[in-house]
Design an enzyme around this catalytic site. Structure first.
Site, PDB file in Angstrom:
ATOM      1  N   VAL A 263     -19.067   5.619 -10.609  1.00 47.78           N
ATOM      2  CA  VAL A 263     -19.517   4.750  -9.535  1.00 47.78           C
ATOM      3  C   VAL A 263     -21.000   4.472  -9.636  1.00 47.78           C
ATOM      4  CG1 VAL A 263     -19.821   4.561  -7.052  1.00 47.78           C
ATOM      5  CG2 VAL A 263     -17.728   5.536  -7.974  1.00 47.78           C
ATOM      6  N   GLY A 264     -21.362   3.196  -9.693  1.00 46.39           N
ATOM      7  CA  GLY A 264     -22.736   2.777  -9.584  1.00 46.39           C
ATOM      8  C   GLY A 264     -23.674   3.448 -10.556  1.00 46.39           C
ATOM      9  N   CYS A 265     -23.231   3.785 -11.740  1.00 44.44           N
ATOM     10  CA  CYS A 265     -24.098   4.484 -12.687  1.00 44.44           C
ATOM     11  C   CYS A 265     -25.077   3.498 -13.273  1.00 44.44           C
ATOM     12  CB  CYS A 265     -23.274   5.140 -13.781  1.00 44.44           C
ATOM     13  SG  CYS A 265     -24.266   6.067 -14.949  1.00 44.44           S
ATOM     14  N   GLY A 266     -26.315   3.515 -12.797  1.00 41.21           N
ATOM     15  CA  GLY A 266     -27.281   2.508 -13.183  1.00 41.21           C
ATOM     16  C   GLY A 266     -27.728   2.603 -14.628  1.00 41.21           C
TER      17      GLY A 266
ATOM     18  N   CYS B  58     -25.531   3.674 -17.234  1.00 42.52           N
ATOM     19  CA  CYS B  58     -24.373   3.815 -18.109  1.00 42.52           C
ATOM     20  C   CYS B  58     -24.560   3.018 -19.386  1.00 42.52           C
ATOM     21  CB  CYS B  58     -23.121   3.296 -17.397  1.00 42.52           C
ATOM     22  SG  CYS B  58     -22.641   4.254 -15.972  1.00 42.52           S
TER      23      CYS B  58
END
Length: 275
Positions: free
Chosen positions: A109-112, A114
């Protein structure tokens, strides 16, 4: 465009004041959202299935895929089984440049960050916003957060999503986006502001989360000189904001807040008592 519901109803056993009873709760939906460029999947994020065109524009900007809206030719959202495929067509030169990068990201979730391939990429320089002039009063700082808290319908319903808002001095809160991921919410906001043709330097980014380095990076890429949050920053976020010339305000509670960098943009009350 929304092809999936943004909420669902879940049965639960609730214990309140020593009393146990059956109940239901409204919870946010979370689905895989793929971003495809030129027919190839570039990233898969888990997020809230709403404001996907904004998400595509904001993600493309903050990932450095595009520098302006003019470099996107079209955005199409397609349902793909349990998720959504956001298909972005870029201008030919941008398609070629992206193809050369040969990057593929898939993460939680929302891994800025990645899909970042090196430490150097994770620590990428951010745009310099030190020359952007802006004057905020302490009252406006508090008002920006209060306005965001009142402008989150999905959070009011579920108590389980983050919000990001764009506050313009003298005009108030002009855009708000929500998502289960704080980075996603900020990307959606960046896309919404860009699609409206508003310069990031004209306002302040306000978020309901802690401030990690990628939140500072995304705000700087948007061009905003001020980032305000209700929670605390990391040490790296502070250093990055300082390097970018950004005003970083955190732990905003009512009329109280803490300023970590570039205090000169706050017009009064910055140093009221030095012991």
């Amino acid at each position: 465009m929304t092809l999936f519901n943004t909420t669902a109803t879940a049965p639960e056993i609730a214990r309140r004041n020593g009393v146990v009873r059956t109940a239901t709760r409204v919870v946010p939906e979370e689905v895989p959202i793929a971003f495809s460029y030129g027919g190839s999947t570039h990233a898969v994020m888990m997020g809230t299935p709403a404001d996907l065109e904004d998400f595509a524009v904001g993600f493309s900007l903050t990932e450095g895929i595009i520098a302006s809206m003019a470099e996107i030719e079209s955005i199409t959202v397609v349902a793909e089984g349990a998720g959504l495929d956001v298909q972005v067509t870029l201008a030919e030169d941008k398609e070629d440049a992206l193809r050369a990068r040969r990057r593929h990201m898939a993460g939680p979730v929302g891994c800025g960050l990645c899909g970042i391939e090196s430490i150097e990429q994770a620590m990428r320089p951010v745009p310099d916003v030190s020359a952007v002039t802006m004057a905020l009063s302490p009252k406006e700082v508090s008002e920006a957060v209060a306005a965001l808290n009142c402008a989150q319908p999905l959070h009011r319903e579920t108590h389980a999503v983050h919000g990001a808002g764009f506050y313009r001095p003298g005009k108030g809160l002009v855009a708000v986006r929500e998502d289960v991921g704080r980075h996603n919410a900020l990307d959606k906001l960046a896309g919404a502001v860009t699609r409206e043709g508003v310069k990031g330097s004209a306002g302040v980014v306000v978020v309901t989360s802690r401030i990690s380095v990628e939140m500072v990076q995304k705000t700087a890429i948007l061009g905003s000189p001020v980032l305000i949050a209700i929670s605390a920053p990391t040490a790296l976020a502070i250093r990055t904001a300082e390097a970018a010339g950004m005003t970083l305000i955190a732990l905003t509670r009512g009329e109280d807040f803490e300023i970590f960098t570039r205090t000169d943009r706050i017009t009064t009350g910055v140093v009221a008592d030095v012991a």
